[in-house]
Design a protein around this motif. Structure first.
Motif, short mmCIF file in Angstrom:
data_model
loop_
_atom_site.label_atom_id
_atom_site.label_comp_id
_atom_site.label_asym_id
_atom_site.label_seq_id
_atom_site.Cartn_x
_atom_site.Cartn_y
_atom_site.Cartn_z
N ASN A 28 -18.32 6.44 2.45
CA ASN A 28 -19.72 6.43 2.04
C ASN A 28 -20.51 7.69 2.39
O ASN A 28 -21.72 7.64 2.56
CB ASN A 28 -20.43 5.19 2.59
CG ASN A 28 -20.35 5.08 4.08
OD1 ASN A 28 -19.32 4.67 4.61
ND2 ASN A 28 -21.40 5.44 4.78
N TRP A 35 -15.36 13.13 6.79
CA TRP A 35 -14.84 11.84 6.32
C TRP A 35 -13.92 12.11 5.12
O TRP A 35 -12.80 11.61 5.06
CB TRP A 35 -15.96 10.91 5.85
CG TRP A 35 -17.02 10.49 6.82
CD1 TRP A 35 -17.61 11.26 7.80
CD2 TRP A 35 -17.66 9.21 6.87
NE1 TRP A 35 -18.57 10.52 8.43
CE2 TRP A 35 -18.63 9.27 7.89
CE3 TRP A 35 -17.53 8.03 6.15
CZ2 TRP A 35 -19.45 8.20 8.21
CZ3 TRP A 35 -18.34 6.95 6.46
CH2 TRP A 35 -19.29 7.03 7.49
N GLN A 69 -23.25 0.97 0.95
CA GLN A 69 -22.31 1.34 2.01
C GLN A 69 -21.92 0.16 2.90
O GLN A 69 -20.87 0.17 3.53
CB GLN A 69 -22.86 2.50 2.85
CG GLN A 69 -24.10 2.20 3.68
CD GLN A 69 -24.69 3.50 4.26
OE1 GLN A 69 -25.31 4.28 3.55
NE2 GLN A 69 -24.50 3.71 5.54
N SER A 87 -17.90 3.78 9.04
CA SER A 87 -18.25 3.78 10.45
C SER A 87 -18.69 2.40 10.90
O SER A 87 -19.03 1.54 10.09
CB SER A 87 -19.33 4.83 10.73
OG SER A 87 -20.59 4.31 10.46
N ILE A 89 -21.26 1.02 12.28
CA ILE A 89 -22.55 0.40 11.98
C ILE A 89 -22.55 -0.24 10.58
O ILE A 89 -23.24 -1.22 10.35
CB ILE A 89 -23.70 1.43 12.14
CG1 ILE A 89 -25.06 0.73 12.26
CG2 ILE A 89 -23.69 2.48 11.05
CD1 ILE A 89 -25.28 0.00 13.56
N ASN A 90 -21.72 0.30 9.69
CA ASN A 90 -21.66 -0.22 8.33
C ASN A 90 -21.00 -1.58 8.21
O ASN A 90 -21.14 -2.24 7.18
CB ASN A 90 -20.91 0.76 7.42
CG ASN A 90 -21.69 2.02 7.19
OD1 ASN A 90 -22.75 2.00 6.60
ND2 ASN A 90 -21.18 3.12 7.71
N ARG A 145 -24.85 10.32 17.39
CA ARG A 145 -25.91 10.42 16.37
C ARG A 145 -27.14 11.10 16.96
O ARG A 145 -27.66 10.66 17.98
CB ARG A 145 -26.22 9.04 15.82
CG ARG A 145 -24.98 8.32 15.26
CD ARG A 145 -25.31 6.96 14.68
NE ARG A 145 -26.10 7.06 13.48
CZ ARG A 145 -25.60 7.05 12.24
NH1 ARG A 145 -24.30 6.93 12.04
NH2 ARG A 145 -26.39 7.16 11.19
N ALA A 168 -29.35 3.51 9.15
CA ALA A 168 -28.26 2.95 8.35
C ALA A 168 -28.14 1.44 8.50
O ALA A 168 -27.78 0.76 7.55
CB ALA A 168 -26.94 3.60 8.76
N ASN A 205 -28.05 11.26 12.56
CA ASN A 205 -26.64 11.30 12.14
C ASN A 205 -25.90 12.30 13.01
O ASN A 205 -26.51 13.15 13.67
CB ASN A 205 -26.54 11.71 10.66
CG ASN A 205 -26.10 10.56 9.77
OD1 ASN A 205 -24.98 10.08 9.85
ND2 ASN A 205 -27.02 10.10 8.93
N VAL A 210 -21.62 14.94 9.50
CA VAL A 210 -22.57 14.62 8.42
C VAL A 210 -23.71 15.64 8.27
O VAL A 210 -23.93 16.16 7.17
CB VAL A 210 -23.16 13.19 8.62
CG1 VAL A 210 -24.22 12.90 7.57
CG2 VAL A 210 -22.06 12.13 8.56
N ASP A 231 -20.94 6.54 17.09
CA ASP A 231 -20.50 5.83 15.89
C ASP A 231 -19.06 6.24 15.57
O ASP A 231 -18.81 7.38 15.18
CB ASP A 231 -21.45 6.22 14.75
CG ASP A 231 -21.37 5.31 13.53
OD1 ASP A 231 -20.94 4.15 13.67
OD2 ASP A 231 -21.77 5.76 12.44
O1 X2X Z 1 -25.40 6.18 6.72
C1 X2X Z 1 -25.21 6.92 7.68
O2 X2X Z 1 -26.13 7.31 8.41
C2 X2X Z 1 -23.81 7.32 8.02
C3 X2X Z 1 -23.27 8.18 6.93
O3 X2X Z 1 -23.73 7.98 9.22
C4 X2X Z 1 -23.09 6.06 8.15
O4 X2X Z 1 -22.26 5.69 7.38
C5 X2X Z 1 -23.47 5.22 9.30
#
Ligand code: X2X
Length: 327
Positions: A28, A35, A69, A87, A89-90, A145, A168, A205, A210, A231
């Protein structure tokens, strides 16, 4: 002649590789991130390991889940997607326990993180994901992050007050509320234009994985590397697909995934180590917090640490705090 023809046909059949099986891998972030590079590496290594028997096609930006996501893991769990790289959190809407990795100020360095992913904490999370139809093949890294915004330097919780922050997932809503910010959950793919248009003031992030590859510095002025949440990534395969593989093939998938994620972690850490200098060159203002300033952020985020620990459960949180503190 018949015998000869038969022998010839057999010989040709043995030489021609069987048609490769296509597997779809969802992630995502954009196609320039670590990634994507980790996913591409997995595709390359798996093809090499299996003599081209598998053709992994990588789909960035959560395309396979219609841009959502948070839906990728659930779709993988029911076999609609073969492989997912995302990741922690998703997946918290599916497996809230995965938030344990990212509790505010739980981890302070990579050694602690590696003890978690490489030990009982990581293994427990793999079991939990199995319960949702996903076999976790290897851990990768999104990273620590860090907060960016377009309004002002962040050096204390006070500075976060009223800032419109894109986040997120659900735990980060609570953490931002602890800090007095005004959080809003939003897809990552929608975040760059939202920052550009001032719909939100800031986001958080990891730098190497990212912020740099997705050029967040073009639309953000200030960054504070406050390390407030770690994360991890994981590369997972749907249990339906996994269970259909024989042991030798499983070992090939496992090897390719482990090596690809080792590579992904390495390039993420390298890009992060050089990242602040790069971001300064791009015109960002960097505010590295002092130990005292970090302590103030940690203190302010204790309510959400507690709230999410209660939700996750003591046995799991203990595995993580042990990994975080063991010497
Ligand atoms: O959406 C975000 O912030 C990211 C790209 O870091 C994640 O997938 C949690």
């Amino acid at each position: 002649f018949n015998k000869l023809a038969l022998g010839l046909t057999t010989a040709i059949a043995l030489c021609l590789p069987a048609a490769a099986e296509t597997l779809r891998l969802s992630h995502n972030t954009g196609d320039q991130t670590t990634w994507q590079k980790g996913a591409d590496k997995f595709a390359e290594l798996l093809a090499a390991e299996t003599g081209g028997a598998y053709d992994v096609r990588v789909f960035p930006n959560a395309q396979l889940s219609g841009g959502d996501q948070m839906k990728q893991a659930e779709m993988t769990g029911r076999g609609a997607i073969d492989l997912v790289l995302t990741s922690a959190i998703n997946v918290t809407p599916l497996a809230p326990e995965m938030a344990a990795f990212s509790l505010p100020y739980l981890f302070s360095d990579y050694e602690a993180v590696d003890r978690a992913t490489g030990g009982p904490a990581g293994d427990r999370m793999k079991e939990i994901m199995q319960g949702h139809g996903i076999q976790v093949l290897a851990w990768g890294e999104n990273g620590f992050r860090e907060v960016t915004n377009s309004k002002r330097p962040i050096t204390s919780p006070e500075d976060m007050k009223g800032l419109k922050m894109r986040v997120a997932g659900p735990m980060y809503i609570d953490v931002m509320n602890d800090l007095g910010a005004n959080p809003q959950q939003m897809q990552w793919t929608e975040t760059f234009p939202a920052l550009q248009q001032g719909v939100v003031d800031g986001q958080e992030n990891p730098i190497g994985a990212v912020i740099i590859p997705q050029r967040v510095y073009e639309v953000q002025k200030y960054i504070t590397p406050w390390h407030y949440s770690y994360d991890p990534l994981f590369l997972g395969i749907s249990s339906a697909k996994w269970d259909s593989l024989d042991d030798a093939t499983k070992a090939q998938f496992q090897k390719a995934a482990t090596e690809a994620m080792q590579y992904q972690i390495q390039i993420s850490r390298e890009a992060t180590a050089e990242g602040l200098d790069y971001l300064k060159e791009q015109g960002m203002e960097v505010h590295e917090p002092t130990a005292e300033q970090l302590a103030a952020f940690r203190e302010a985020t204790k309510p959400s640490f507690q709230k999410w620990s209660d939700q996750i459960g003591t046995d799991i949180v203990d595995l993580f705090t042990t990994a975080a503190s063991a010497q």
